[in-house]
Design a protein around this motif. Structure first.
Motif: not given
Lengths: 273, 273
Positions: A43, A50-52, A54, B42-45, B54, B105-107, B135-137
């Motif tokens: 990642s 807007p999304f990371p 992966i 699942v990845s996110f900032s 992650i 926001p996640v991938a 990709f989504g919220h």
């Protein structure tokens, strides 16, 4: 082999907080999980999204400076990829800041499931698992010798000895089209769950429930099937190194999953994750 | 069932660029890969970390508004987690901006390996695989009925019918300690490779090489082992729904891996990824 067991530093973003008794920081445990995971998930931040991002990638821990280093030593992670991909482009881009000269910040996850843990209540259900996350900075490998080292390492992670049993070395076009990333590891951690289900006391005292609900572990393991020859294969028998690997890998991974079902690794037992 | 096959929009960050003939955008293909993957990544900032986060998580596609929706319909992704975890906290935090009201926001990646593809040259080695990214919220589910819907969906993804064969409904403490995230999907894509190895013409014309290197596919599949009863199990026989699932899942996944070895899904064949 280092004289002391090396551990990764516990950073706020790498420390196992929930069920912390399942956390592991020693390099050997973490590197072992990474090296036995056929697909890693990498990642990174994607500047125009807007999304990371992966990506599933193949990779192995290794040390080009000291190829004889073992799993408990300080190692780099080598990832195999392609010059055209976003990750490779980002890590090749001219550094914009001092921080960026380290490379592209990435998080890499490696996860195995060893069993389905079936408890009395849905909340106490779990998996037996081994998961590791490494954090580091990725840079494109430009040295030809290091690139060949990593390509051999990664090819042999698919089937031990496969590199020497294929057409090597790669020609100029192959070297050109293949990219390798080296991730210098900043830190990492692992989380491991093994053993049988654990339910809450209230449920364990409910005789009618105990008589109704089967509890235990279903071992889960990856299996390699019978090798299927391709359309232009001319080697009549499956070679010994491949047949042997299929046999041994299957036996090892099955017994590891069964062992995980009956052995507790966590000191304090909590099963709700 | 929708009358037309629905596809996710191709955004710059979601479009399969390398080996684009392997790309898939239809909802059914993507959702099928997600729902058959026992661990998602699942990845996110992460606001206080130089690296993205992650996490391995368990999840399923579903529609609370229309539970009878099938895999080709517009669905949400439900992820199972814990109130104390970073992801849950981030998605529960008061939104700071209009954009943030959509959620975090996640991938999310879901990947299967179906085979080791052993070619004449290291560069033409590959895996047969099915991988999807959504990709989504993400937002915390607060409605009790929706949370129960998701908990049942996720429990039954481990073993079909397990929810009804355990102690339900969850009590107040269990409902409190468990969190569920709903990810509204913005877009997604999948990438699939199947079939036998493909080498370059130059290597295929090298008779000595063809006689030396075995080429083909080793199928790879996850196996469920013999269920092992736990220390407080009192149900003498493994129940029929569990025994049946182990048997059927093993047969299905093995034949899917073998089928993948001999069937090409990509229109244009390129094997260097």
């Amino acid at each position: 082999m280092p004289r002391h067991e090396l551990e990764y530093p516990k950073e706020p973003f790498s420390t196992v907080k929930r069920l912390s008794d399942r956390g592991r920081y020693n390099l050997e445990a973490i590197h072992s999980i990474v090296n036995t995971t056929p697909l890693l998930h990498v990642s990174f931040s994607s500047p125009n999204s807007p999304f990371p991002a992966i990506l599933p990638m193949i990779g192995q821990m290794g040390s080009f400076a000291r190829p004889s280093a073992d799993l408990g030593d300080v190692l780099d992670l080598y990832l195999h990829g392609y010059v055209s991909s976003r990750l490779m482009n980002l890590s090749r881009d001219t550094p914009k800041s001092e921080e960026a000269t380290k490379g592209l910040p990435v998080a890499v996850a490696a996860s195995h499931i060893d069993g389905l843990v079936l408890a009395l209540t849905p909340n106490s259900h779990s998996y037996n698992y081994r998961s590791a996350v490494l954090f580091g900075h990725a840079q494109l490998v430009t040295d030809v010798a290091e690139k060949l080292y990593a390509m051999e390492l990664i090819t042999n992670s698919v089937v031990p000895g496969r590199w020497a049993n294929s057409r090597i070395p790669p020609n100029a076009a192959e070297m050109q089209s293949t990219s390798v990333l080296r991730v210098r590891i900043a830190t990492g951690s692992a989380k491991i769950r093994s053993g049988m289900p654990h339910d809450e006391r209230g449920d364990l005292e409910d005789e009618a429930l105990l008589e109704r609900v089967w509890t235990g572990v279903v071992p889960v393991y990856q299996t390699l099937g019978e090798p299927l020859p391709g359309p232009y294969n001319q080697v009549a028998e499956v070679p010994a190194y491949l047949r042997q690997y299929v046999k041994e890998a299957n036996a090892d991974i099955k017994s590891a999953a069964e062992e995980a079902a009956v052995t507790e690794v966590a000191k304090k037992v909590r099963d709700d994750e």
